[in-house]
Scaffold this motif. Structure first.
Motif, PDB file in Angstrom:
ATOM      1  N   SER A  70       0.828  -1.195   0.000  1.00  0.00           N
ATOM      2  CA  SER A  70       0.000   0.000   0.000  1.00  0.00           C
ATOM      3  C   SER A  70       0.869   1.253   0.000  1.00  0.00           C
ATOM      4  N   GLY A  71       0.233   2.406  -0.197  1.00  0.00           N
ATOM      5  CA  GLY A  71       0.974   3.668  -0.231  1.00  0.00           C
ATOM      6  C   GLY A  71       1.761   3.808  -1.516  1.00  0.00           C
ATOM      7  N   HIS A  72       2.743   4.709  -1.496  1.00  0.00           N
ATOM      8  CA  HIS A  72       3.603   4.866  -2.657  1.00  0.00           C
ATOM      9  C   HIS A  72       4.453   3.613  -2.831  1.00  0.00           C
ATOM     10  N   GLY A  73       4.949   3.402  -4.013  1.00  0.00           N
ATOM     11  CA  GLY A  73       5.854   2.292  -4.244  1.00  0.00           C
ATOM     12  C   GLY A  73       7.140   2.471  -3.455  1.00  0.00           C
ATOM     13  N   MET A  74       7.929   1.408  -3.373  1.00  0.00           N
ATOM     14  CA  MET A  74       9.190   1.435  -2.632  1.00  0.00           C
ATOM     15  C   MET A  74      10.339   1.053  -3.546  1.00  0.00           C
ATOM     16  N   ASN A  91       6.049  10.116   0.531  1.00  0.00           N
ATOM     17  CA  ASN A  91       4.757  10.417   1.153  1.00  0.00           C
ATOM     18  C   ASN A  91       4.009  11.483   0.363  1.00  0.00           C
ATOM     19  N   GLY A  92       2.677  11.498   0.522  1.00  0.00           N
ATOM     20  CA  GLY A  92       1.864  12.603   0.045  1.00  0.00           C
ATOM     21  C   GLY A  92       1.614  12.638  -1.449  1.00  0.00           C
ATOM     22  N   PRO A  93       0.666  13.480  -1.869  1.00  0.00           N
ATOM     23  CA  PRO A  93       0.288  13.564  -3.287  1.00  0.00           C
ATOM     24  C   PRO A  93       1.424  14.045  -4.175  1.00  0.00           C
ATOM     25  N   HIS A  97      10.007  12.816  -0.695  1.00  0.00           N
ATOM     26  CA  HIS A  97      10.847  11.842  -0.008  1.00  0.00           C
ATOM     27  C   HIS A  97      10.564  11.876   1.490  1.00  0.00           C
ATOM     28  N   ALA A  98      10.288  10.696   2.073  1.00  0.00           N
ATOM     29  CA  ALA A  98       9.919  10.606   3.489  1.00  0.00           C
ATOM     30  C   ALA A  98      11.084  10.160   4.368  1.00  0.00           C
TER      31      ALA A  98
END
Length: 204
Positions: A70-74, A91-93, A97-98
């Motif tokens: 889930s979330g953005h790809g890694m 992260n985020g729309p 970079h998180a």
């Protein structure tokens, strides 16, 4: 053992006590020299084996019914002979970079469909904007480490300590420009091939 071309599917399998315990398909971004870079797109389905002794129980994500990424790809950077990988998260729309995630795991062992490894549970991460790194899953590693990795707990902790010392010294053994990398918009979530469980495990 074969090298993968950009866009090809690479299967990452975790081998626990000689058995396939968990797997997921990813996409090859780069496979050159001793560095293999893979991308795990959003909604990629995980693979859990249908048979096995599983002396420490089923994979936690299976127990939690966590079946897809889930979330953005890694993005994941793997080096031959190195018992950790560097993961990149966003992260985020705006896909900012998180953090960098230093995933302690067996060095990749190539297979015809990808590579075998084993996650070591204990990790480090460094959030963007934070003054330093932090440990992750310390208590879980202390509770389950000996059962998961008999005779290897001190070795795994030593690798984590080595990574920590490198970071404290200002070392950057990965290219930080990966933080701004963008996936090919045409890439769809890959799938596991038939008989992915039956490919012989490559022992450590």
């Amino acid at each position: 053992m074969r090298r993968f071309q950009p866009g090809e599917t690479v299967i990452r399998r975790e081998i626990m006590h000689g058995e396939v315990w968990f797997a997921y398909p990813s996409i090859c971004v780069q496979d050159e020299g001793d560095l293999l870079v893979t991308y795990l797109p959003t909604n990629t389905e995980f693979g859990f084996p249908t048979k096995g002794r599983f002396p420490i129980g089923e994979h936690p994500w299976r127990a939690e019914k966590h079946t897809h990424w889930s979330g953005h790809g890694m993005l994941a950077l793997h080096w031959e002979g190195v018992d950790h990988a560097v993961f990149v998260y966003w992260n985020g729309p705006q896909r900012e970079h998180a953090f960098w995630y230093f995933n302690l795991q067996d060095a990749p062992r190539r297979t015809p469909i990808g590579f075998d490894t084993l996650d070591h549970e204990l990790d480090l991460l460094w959030r963007v904007g934070a003054p330093t790194w932090e440990w992750k899953d310390v208590e879980e590693f202390a509770k389950t480490g000996e059962a998961r990795y008999p005779g290897r707990v001190h070795e795994i902790q030593a690798e984590g300590d080595r990574v920590a010392k490198l970071l404290d010294a200002g070392e950057r053994w990965w290219d930080e420009s990966w933080a701004s990398w963008q996936p090919d918009p045409q890439w769809a979530a890959p799938t596991l091939p038939a008989h992915w469980e039956e490919v012989p495990c490559v022992g450590r």
